[in-house]
Write an enzyme that holds these catalytic residues in place. Structure first.
Site, PDB file in Angstrom:
ATOM      1  N   GLY A  25       6.827   6.895 -11.388  1.00  0.00           N
ATOM      2  CA  GLY A  25       7.978   8.117 -11.750  1.00  0.00           C
ATOM      3  C   GLY A  25       8.714   7.610 -12.979  1.00  0.00           C
ATOM      4  O   GLY A  25       8.452   6.629 -13.614  1.00  0.00           O
ATOM      5  N   SER A  26       9.805   8.449 -13.315  1.00  0.00           N
ATOM      6  CA  SER A  26      10.613   8.367 -14.456  1.00  0.00           C
ATOM      7  C   SER A  26      11.220   6.758 -14.611  1.00  0.00           C
ATOM      8  O   SER A  26      11.253   6.081 -15.550  1.00  0.00           O
ATOM      9  CB  SER A  26      11.359   9.202 -14.810  1.00  0.00           C
ATOM     10  OG  SER A  26      12.517   9.401 -13.651  1.00  0.00           O
ATOM     11  N   GLU A  28      10.220   4.220 -13.336  1.00  0.00           N
ATOM     12  CA  GLU A  28       9.465   2.869 -13.560  1.00  0.00           C
ATOM     13  C   GLU A  28       8.816   2.780 -14.736  1.00  0.00           C
ATOM     14  O   GLU A  28       8.334   1.693 -15.021  1.00  0.00           O
ATOM     15  CB  GLU A  28       8.125   2.996 -12.477  1.00  0.00           C
ATOM     16  CG  GLU A  28       8.625   2.966 -10.908  1.00  0.00           C
ATOM     17  CD  GLU A  28       9.426   4.052 -10.578  1.00  0.00           C
ATOM     18  OE1 GLU A  28      10.707   4.039  -9.908  1.00  0.00           O
ATOM     19  OE2 GLU A  28       9.293   5.432 -10.789  1.00  0.00           O
ATOM     20  N   GLU A  47       2.132   7.566  -2.371  1.00  0.00           N
ATOM     21  CA  GLU A  47       2.411   6.253  -2.257  1.00  0.00           C
ATOM     22  C   GLU A  47       1.894   5.566  -0.853  1.00  0.00           C
ATOM     23  O   GLU A  47       1.961   4.284  -0.981  1.00  0.00           O
ATOM     24  CB  GLU A  47       3.974   6.282  -1.901  1.00  0.00           C
ATOM     25  CG  GLU A  47       4.687   6.478  -3.499  1.00  0.00           C
ATOM     26  CD  GLU A  47       5.050   8.166  -3.870  1.00  0.00           C
ATOM     27  OE1 GLU A  47       5.610   8.382  -4.828  1.00  0.00           O
ATOM     28  OE2 GLU A  47       4.519   8.855  -2.975  1.00  0.00           O
ATOM     29  N   HIS A  70       8.121   4.706  -6.485  1.00  0.00           N
ATOM     30  CA  HIS A  70       9.246   5.212  -7.202  1.00  0.00           C
ATOM     31  C   HIS A  70      10.504   5.464  -6.630  1.00  0.00           C
ATOM     32  O   HIS A  70      10.575   6.443  -5.511  1.00  0.00           O
ATOM     33  CB  HIS A  70       8.664   6.650  -7.662  1.00  0.00           C
ATOM     34  CG  HIS A  70       9.647   7.614  -8.546  1.00  0.00           C
ATOM     35  ND1 HIS A  70      10.502   7.347  -9.354  1.00  0.00           N
ATOM     36  CD2 HIS A  70       9.849   9.022  -8.137  1.00  0.00           C
ATOM     37  CE1 HIS A  70      11.195   8.250  -9.786  1.00  0.00           C
ATOM     38  NE2 HIS A  70      10.928   9.312  -9.161  1.00  0.00           N
ATOM     39  N   HIS A 280       0.437  -1.864  24.162  1.00  0.00           N
ATOM     40  CA  HIS A 280       0.676  -0.371  23.603  1.00  0.00           C
ATOM     41  C   HIS A 280       0.820   0.463  24.874  1.00  0.00           C
ATOM     42  O   HIS A 280       1.884   0.777  24.911  1.00  0.00           O
ATOM     43  CB  HIS A 280      -0.784  -0.183  22.859  1.00  0.00           C
ATOM     44  CG  HIS A 280      -0.720   1.132  22.416  1.00  0.00           C
ATOM     45  ND1 HIS A 280      -2.091   1.833  21.943  1.00  0.00           N
ATOM     46  CD2 HIS A 280       0.176   2.144  22.124  1.00  0.00           C
ATOM     47  CE1 HIS A 280      -1.679   2.908  21.386  1.00  0.00           C
ATOM     48  NE2 HIS A 280      -0.277   3.252  21.375  1.00  0.00           N
ATOM     49  N   GLY A 400      -1.107   0.209  13.837  1.00  0.00           N
ATOM     50  CA  GLY A 400      -1.577   1.708  14.455  1.00  0.00           C
ATOM     51  C   GLY A 400      -1.422   2.830  13.587  1.00  0.00           C
ATOM     52  O   GLY A 400      -1.357   4.083  14.116  1.00  0.00           O
TER      53      GLY A 400
END
Length: 526
Positions: A25-26, A28, A47, A70, A280, A400
């Site tokens: 993004g800007s 970065e 992402e 970002h 689990h 998971g």
């Protein structure tokens, strides 16, 4: 004088962190400018896919990997994938752009408010430099913390810091080294060896650290030396033992009562490189069979301290394996390597049984193939039909969290280009990381994506029966055509309904990515 950006790039280059997985993004852009030709930027369209690719790459290479996200929004998008990286102990160094320093307190657009708290408690360390001069040191700390903890770290950097010039004192960070020593002492080694020698019946439970630590063949040698039965710890994310070996007893179930039942008859349970245990589904019962003792050896201090039972040594399992091989006499029943045949795959009408798909993979793919699997409902069929005998053959979402399979397969293939990679993905899982197809096509990564299409969230259907809730909404996903989706992202695709056609397609070896959609029967993980 060098800028913060120049020193940081130099440090990353010296440490070998020259492959960057990101979605910029800007905030970065000031960090990413002026990268030298030794850097490679791998773009992901979401992402979560970025972190999934980096997770696969880190597991394939065993090295820290740089991720660039970002601000707060991009970091938030990545958190689902981050849970898998945490539990696979992948050393991701996650950097995120922050607003300029003068705008953070104002909470201007794209300010990451209280940035160090955003990714906690998932990351092992999080920081934001106190000033521009502290950026190189903080970046080095993020790298070293990721290496030592084998856990993702997070660094937020205001983007106006990157162009600030620094004095010569800042350059001392470039040559830093940090090492960790974690060998068990003589008393601990002697205790474990004495317990093994005194036990009437010893069983080994092996976890992901065995594969990740390069101990696969040594674990096989230990099992054969002791003639001890072997289980993989519940919900394995790596292959810790050949699944067709005559000493292999299967993957432990993920319920408390089930584990105790499956380990009945052992008076000593030696757990190497695994938590004790990652449960689990809720199945009450005793933690251990009556009369059993448990010893756990793991490098993960948290896994050792939170265990409810047994004794634990926080150390590299390699030293314990070597000590047992030298201190415990070889079993008089020792035999050579011997593998059991696979059972005949189950069949079906109108669609393939998942066992037929996995049998076809076994029959057509090279022995050194790395499989990235994200199809929960076909777990039982998978372990019945595959024959995996090599380190680095199996990767699974460690927490998971869905969305791991497709991007991780791209990362594994990029990190280990000498081995073929096949991603086995359920149609429910595929949608979470589908944009990884674009990255595979754009970078021409040779991954075979096998999508098992049954039109349902099969694992949820199974859990509905387990929990007594069979009539919940939202478990059907009809009408998805992954061949058309793949082609839209630039990946050639084929739809398959017959076993012979599947084998014929799998025997070909394309230079880039491909997707094979296979209509399958609904199965359960049992």
């Amino acid at each position: 004088m060098p800028t913060v950006r120049q020193l940081s790039h130099d440090f990353l280059e010296r440490r070998g962190l020259t492959t960057i997985f990101g979605n910029p993004g800007s905030n970065e852009l000031p960090f990413l400018t002026d990268l030298s030709s030794s850097f490679r930027y791998v773009l992901g369209l979401h992402e979560g896919v970025v972190v999934g690719m980096a997770d696969g790459y880190a597991q394939a290479t065993g090295q820290p990997v740089l991720v660039n996200l970002h601000a707060a929004a991009g970091s938030g998008n990545a958190m689902g994938a981050l849970t898998n990286a945490v539990h696979s102990r992948s050393p991701l160094v996650i950097t995120a752009g922050q607003q300029v320093r003068s705008a953070i307190g104002l909470e201007a657009m794209l300010a990451n408010t209280d940035a160090t708290q955003l990714m906690r408690p998932l990351v092992g360390w999080a920081g934001e430099p106190s000033c521009a001069a502290d950026v190189p040191r903080a970046l080095a700390q993020a790298v070293f913390e990721a290496e030592l903890q084998r856990r993702p770290t997070y660094l937020s950097v205001p983007y106006d810091d990157w162009g600030v010039e620094l004095d010569a004192n800042s350059a001392v960070t470039l040559d830093r080294q940090v090492w960790l020593g974690s060998a068990p002492n003589e008393a601990q080694l002697g205790m474990i060896a004495d317990r093994v020698k005194a036990a009437r019946s010893v069983g080994l439970v092996l976890g992901g650290e065995i594969d990740a630590g390069g101990l696969f063949d040594r674990a096989v040698a230990l099992a054969e030396h002791l003639q001890a039965p072997v289980w993989m710890a519940p919900s394995p994310y790596r292959l810790s033992f050949p699944n067709r070996h005559r000493l292999f007893r299967g993957v432990l179930s993920a319920g408390i009562g089930h584990v105790a039942s499956e380990l009945t008859g052992l008076d000593l349970i030696l757990v190497l490189g695994a938590p004790v245990f990652r449960y689990h589904q809720h199945v009450p019962g005793p933690y251990l069979p009556e009369g059993s003792r448990l010893i756990q050896v793991t490098e993960d201090a948290g896994a050792a301290t939170r265990a409810p039972m047994g004794e634990a040594v926080v150390a590299d399992p390699a030293a314990v394996i070597d000590a047992l091989m030298s201190r415990v006499p070889v079993s008089p029943h020792a035999q050579g390597l011997d593998f059991a045949p696979n059972p005949q795959p189950a069949g079906g009408d109108g669609a393939l049984h998942p066992e037929q798909v996995f049998a076809a993979l076994r029959a057509t793919q090279p022995a050194d193939t790395s499989y990235v699997v994200e199809s929960t409902s076909t777990n039982t069929a998978w372990w019945r039909q595959v024959d995996l005998r090599m380190q680095g053959s199996y990767f699974w979402p460690a927490a998971g969290g869905l969305g791991f399979g497709m991007p991780a397969a791209v990362g594994v293939a990029m990190g280990r280009p000498s081995r073929p990679v096949v991603a086995v993905i359920g149609d429910g899982s595929a949608n979470y990381g589908i944009t990884a197809l674009w990255s595979a096509a754009h970078y021409n990564v040779p991954v075979t994506f096998v999508v098992l299409r049954n039109g349902t969230y099969g694992a949820l259907r199974w859990f509905g029966g387990l929990l007594g809730t069979p009539d919940v909404p939202g478990t059907e996903i009809p009408g998805l055509d992954f061949t058309r989706i793949a082609e839209g992202y630039g990946v050639p695709a084929t739809a398959i309904t017959e076993a012979d056609d599947l084998r014929a397609v799998l025997k070909t070896s394309p230079a880039g990515p491909r997707l094979i959609q296979v209509d399958t029967h609904l199965t359960t993980p049992e």
